[in-house]
Motif scaffolding. Structure first.
Motif, PDB file in Angstrom:
ATOM      1  N   ARG A  57      33.706  -2.456   5.816  1.00 49.86           N
ATOM      2  CA  ARG A  57      34.361  -2.507   4.408  1.00 49.86           C
ATOM      3  C   ARG A  57      35.708  -2.191   4.241  1.00 49.86           C
ATOM      4  O   ARG A  57      36.146  -1.565   3.261  1.00 49.86           O
ATOM      5  CB  ARG A  57      33.151  -1.354   3.833  1.00 49.86           C
ATOM      6  CG  ARG A  57      33.342   0.036   4.239  1.00 49.86           C
ATOM      7  CD  ARG A  57      32.160   0.686   3.517  1.00 49.86           C
ATOM      8  NE  ARG A  57      32.425   2.306   3.811  1.00 49.86           N
ATOM      9  CZ  ARG A  57      31.486   3.096   3.872  1.00 49.86           C
ATOM     10  NH1 ARG A  57      30.110   2.834   3.299  1.00 49.86           N
ATOM     11  NH2 ARG A  57      31.722   4.418   4.144  1.00 49.86           N
ATOM     12  N   GLU A  65      37.930   5.729   1.429  1.00 49.70           N
ATOM     13  CA  GLU A  65      36.786   5.727   2.419  1.00 49.70           C
ATOM     14  C   GLU A  65      36.640   7.162   3.146  1.00 49.70           C
ATOM     15  O   GLU A  65      35.539   7.407   3.353  1.00 49.70           O
ATOM     16  CB  GLU A  65      37.411   4.774   3.774  1.00 49.70           C
ATOM     17  CG  GLU A  65      36.527   4.698   5.026  1.00 49.70           C
ATOM     18  CD  GLU A  65      35.104   4.269   4.535  1.00 49.70           C
ATOM     19  OE1 GLU A  65      34.318   5.074   5.116  1.00 49.70           O
ATOM     20  OE2 GLU A  65      35.005   3.359   4.019  1.00 49.70           O
ATOM     21  N   HIS A 164      39.285  -9.786  -0.030  1.00 46.62           N
ATOM     22  CA  HIS A 164      38.604  -8.862  -0.626  1.00 46.62           C
ATOM     23  C   HIS A 164      38.713  -9.236  -2.294  1.00 46.62           C
ATOM     24  O   HIS A 164      39.845  -9.566  -2.954  1.00 46.62           O
ATOM     25  CB  HIS A 164      39.175  -7.584  -0.405  1.00 46.62           C
ATOM     26  CG  HIS A 164      38.165  -6.290  -0.740  1.00 46.62           C
ATOM     27  ND1 HIS A 164      37.684  -5.936  -1.975  1.00 46.62           N
ATOM     28  CD2 HIS A 164      37.512  -5.719   0.077  1.00 46.62           C
ATOM     29  CE1 HIS A 164      36.946  -4.783  -1.989  1.00 46.62           C
ATOM     30  NE2 HIS A 164      36.490  -4.902  -0.866  1.00 46.62           N
ATOM     31  N   PRO A 185      35.366  -8.586   4.332  1.00 44.09           N
ATOM     32  CA  PRO A 185      34.118  -8.226   4.136  1.00 44.09           C
ATOM     33  C   PRO A 185      33.282  -8.754   2.924  1.00 44.09           C
ATOM     34  O   PRO A 185      32.205  -8.414   2.869  1.00 44.09           O
ATOM     35  CB  PRO A 185      34.335  -6.612   3.791  1.00 44.09           C
ATOM     36  CG  PRO A 185      35.909  -6.609   3.084  1.00 44.09           C
ATOM     37  CD  PRO A 185      36.558  -7.643   3.903  1.00 44.09           C
ATOM     38  N   CYS A 186      33.971  -9.721   2.314  1.00 42.46           N
ATOM     39  CA  CYS A 186      33.557 -10.268   1.081  1.00 42.46           C
ATOM     40  C   CYS A 186      33.179 -11.739   1.509  1.00 42.46           C
ATOM     41  O   CYS A 186      33.985 -12.726   1.834  1.00 42.46           O
ATOM     42  CB  CYS A 186      34.505 -10.131  -0.090  1.00 42.46           C
ATOM     43  SG  CYS A 186      34.791  -8.639  -0.612  1.00 42.46           S
TER      44      CYS A 186
END
Length: 204
Positions: A57, A65, A164, A185-186
């Protein structure tokens, strides 16, 4: 007798092309380096961190994070230590993504400017780019989502390339064309739903 021929009008001034790029998972694959840095931080602090989950992510600011792993009162100190550990653990393992160098070079070959706008700590972003031989005209760090739009506007960027949904938001905030790549991640559905104008598999 004066000539009646009309003089040619001067060509309208157009701003030079400026293209902005995100860094992590757009220009570089930093997953191995980020995982190594989190392992070092975990070893030092004794706080268990699932680095595989972390690198799944990548995108939002570091402190977001770290808040998943450290108490709120320790996040700032953990962030400072992470950034200090980063050069020794993250630079060498990270690689350029396909088409990264070529994309920057092509913008410049067209007489344009290529800039990098990233959420990463700017000195560490510059270390990555120097190590990999990627040469943008400017690097602006520590900006995320809509805040990226401020730097894009300041530099006159007409296009912003990222992986992203936060990058799409940055492009939209700047009024720039949003070009998204699915190397992060997208997926395509998420990126289009966020408002990406163009979605590509990668930079090749």
């Amino acid at each position: 007798m004066a000539s009646t021929a009309s003089s040619p009008l001067p060509a309208p001034h157009t701003a030079p092309l400026t293209v902005g790029f995100d860094l992590d998972m757009t220009l570089i694959d930093s997953r191995a380096g980020i995982a190594a840095t989190y392992r070092a931080l975990s070893t030092e602090t004794g706080v268990p961190i699932d680095e595989e989950l972390v690198v799944s992510r990548i995108g939002p600011p570091l402190e977001e994070e770290l808040a998943h792993w450290f108490p709120a009162g320790q996040v700032a100190a953990a962030g400072d230590r992470y950034r200090a550990l980063y050069p020794d653990h993250a630079i060498a393992p990270s690689t350029a993504l396909p088409g990264a160098r070529e994309s920057i070079a092509e913008v410049r070959a067209l007489g344009g400017r290529a800039i990098v706008v990233t959420a990463k700590y700017e000195p560490n972003a510059k270390l990555h780019l120097a190590h990999l031989g990627i040469e943008p005209d400017s690097v602006i760090g520590w900006l995320w989502a809509e805040a990226k739009g401020e730097a894009l506007r300041e530099h006159g960027a007409q296009v912003y390339v990222g992986d992203h949904v936060g990058d799409v938001r940055g492009a939209r905030a700047a009024g720039a064309l949003s070009v998204a790549v699915t190397t992060g991640p997208c997926d395509e559905r998420e990126l289009r739903a966020a408002g990406a104008d163009v979605v590509l598999a990668d930079l090749t």
